[in-house]
Design a protein around this motif. Sequence first.
Motif, PDB file in Angstrom:
ATOM      1  N   ARG A 186     -37.070  29.728 -24.846  1.00 22.06           N
ATOM      2  CA  ARG A 186     -35.370  29.571 -24.998  1.00 22.06           C
ATOM      3  C   ARG A 186     -34.558  28.568 -24.616  1.00 22.06           C
TER       4      ARG A 186
ATOM      5  N   ARG B 283     -36.709  25.680 -25.199  1.00 18.82           N
ATOM      6  CA  ARG B 283     -37.226  24.718 -26.097  1.00 18.82           C
ATOM      7  C   ARG B 283     -36.192  25.166 -27.815  1.00 18.82           C
ATOM      8  N   ASN B 284     -36.140  26.610 -27.568  1.00 21.03           N
ATOM      9  CA  ASN B 284     -35.437  26.589 -29.022  1.00 21.03           C
ATOM     10  C   ASN B 284     -33.910  26.012 -29.242  1.00 21.03           C
ATOM     11  N   LYS B 285     -33.287  26.046 -27.886  1.00 21.75           N
ATOM     12  CA  LYS B 285     -31.940  25.299 -28.195  1.00 21.75           C
ATOM     13  C   LYS B 285     -31.643  23.897 -28.438  1.00 21.75           C
TER      14      LYS B 285
ATOM     15  N   ILE C  66     -34.109  22.895 -29.747  1.00 22.02           N
ATOM     16  CA  ILE C  66     -34.780  22.358 -31.435  1.00 22.02           C
ATOM     17  C   ILE C  66     -32.955  22.422 -32.079  1.00 22.02           C
ATOM     18  N   GLN C  67     -32.030  23.452 -31.421  1.00 20.62           N
ATOM     19  CA  GLN C  67     -31.578  23.500 -32.569  1.00 20.62           C
ATOM     20  C   GLN C  67     -30.216  22.548 -32.675  1.00 20.62           C
ATOM     21  N   ALA C  68     -30.215  21.870 -30.789  1.00 22.79           N
ATOM     22  CA  ALA C  68     -29.402  21.137 -30.904  1.00 22.79           C
ATOM     23  C   ALA C  68     -29.905  19.787 -31.338  1.00 22.79           C
ATOM     24  N   THR C  69     -30.961  19.895 -31.780  1.00 18.72           N
ATOM     25  CA  THR C  69     -31.353  17.930 -32.449  1.00 18.72           C
ATOM     26  C   THR C  69     -31.488  18.253 -33.809  1.00 18.72           C
ATOM     27  N   PHE C  70     -31.425  19.338 -34.090  1.00 19.90           N
ATOM     28  CA  PHE C  70     -31.747  19.374 -35.566  1.00 19.90           C
ATOM     29  C   PHE C  70     -30.634  19.646 -36.197  1.00 19.90           C
ATOM     30  N   SER C  71     -29.267  20.224 -35.405  1.00 19.62           N
ATOM     31  CA  SER C  71     -28.159  20.520 -36.396  1.00 19.62           C
ATOM     32  C   SER C  71     -27.032  19.582 -36.384  1.00 19.62           C
TER      33      SER C  71
ATOM     34  N   ASP D 259     -34.353  18.924 -41.849  1.00 14.09           N
ATOM     35  CA  ASP D 259     -34.472  19.874 -41.197  1.00 14.09           C
ATOM     36  C   ASP D 259     -35.825  20.222 -40.718  1.00 14.09           C
TER      37      ASP D 259
ATOM     38  N   GLU E 127     -43.273  25.765 -38.045  1.00 11.63           N
ATOM     39  CA  GLU E 127     -42.806  25.766 -36.619  1.00 11.63           C
ATOM     40  C   GLU E 127     -43.521  24.385 -36.578  1.00 11.63           C
TER      41      GLU E 127
END
Length: 196
Positions: free
Chosen positions: A145, A147-149, A151-156, A162, A166
């Motif tokens: 979770r 790691r996903n956050k 990734i989401q924060a980094t690529f948003s 994008d 994976e």
Amino acid sequence: TGAISSLQRQMEIQESKLRTIRSEKEMLQKQLREQEVQLQAVSDKFCSLTGEQKQEEMMVMMEEENRNLQQVVMEQESQLAEQNKLISELQETISQLRAEVVTTRLHLLEQKQAQKEIQSQAEELQHKELQTRVALERISTKFERYRNKIIQATFSLGGVQDPQGELTDDEVLEAMQKIFNERTELQQMLKNKGSR
């Protein structure tokens, strides 16, 4: 268990031999008593005879009978002595076999106790393994979770492309390092402009 059964069988065989020998001993003792009775009967018969000739004939017959009976008695006493010796040996063997049975049973009890302890330790280790797996799964879920956050924060962020498919951990770190470097450069530029 097999050793105990074998020892018990040996002990039963020895006890059977002992019973047979005791039976033979009783029979010999009975024969000995019968011979003594016969000897007494001949002696009584001799005492009841009258006349010198009859006494002499009876004396010869009695001496012969006496020698025969003495020989029989000696043989039977010898056999009894041998049987007594054999009985002692068999009793000693039976005592040894009983001691071995007791020792084997003690070893068996010790082995069962050790097996119970090992089983208990194995169950405890299985319980710990289960607890560790549950904890590892919980940590893995939290990490995923997090790691996903990241990734989401980094690529948003604006200007960040994008991801295609994976991402590996190295790719995520590289993207974060790039953003960090860019922000550091931006802060430096803003400082420089502010001072001017």
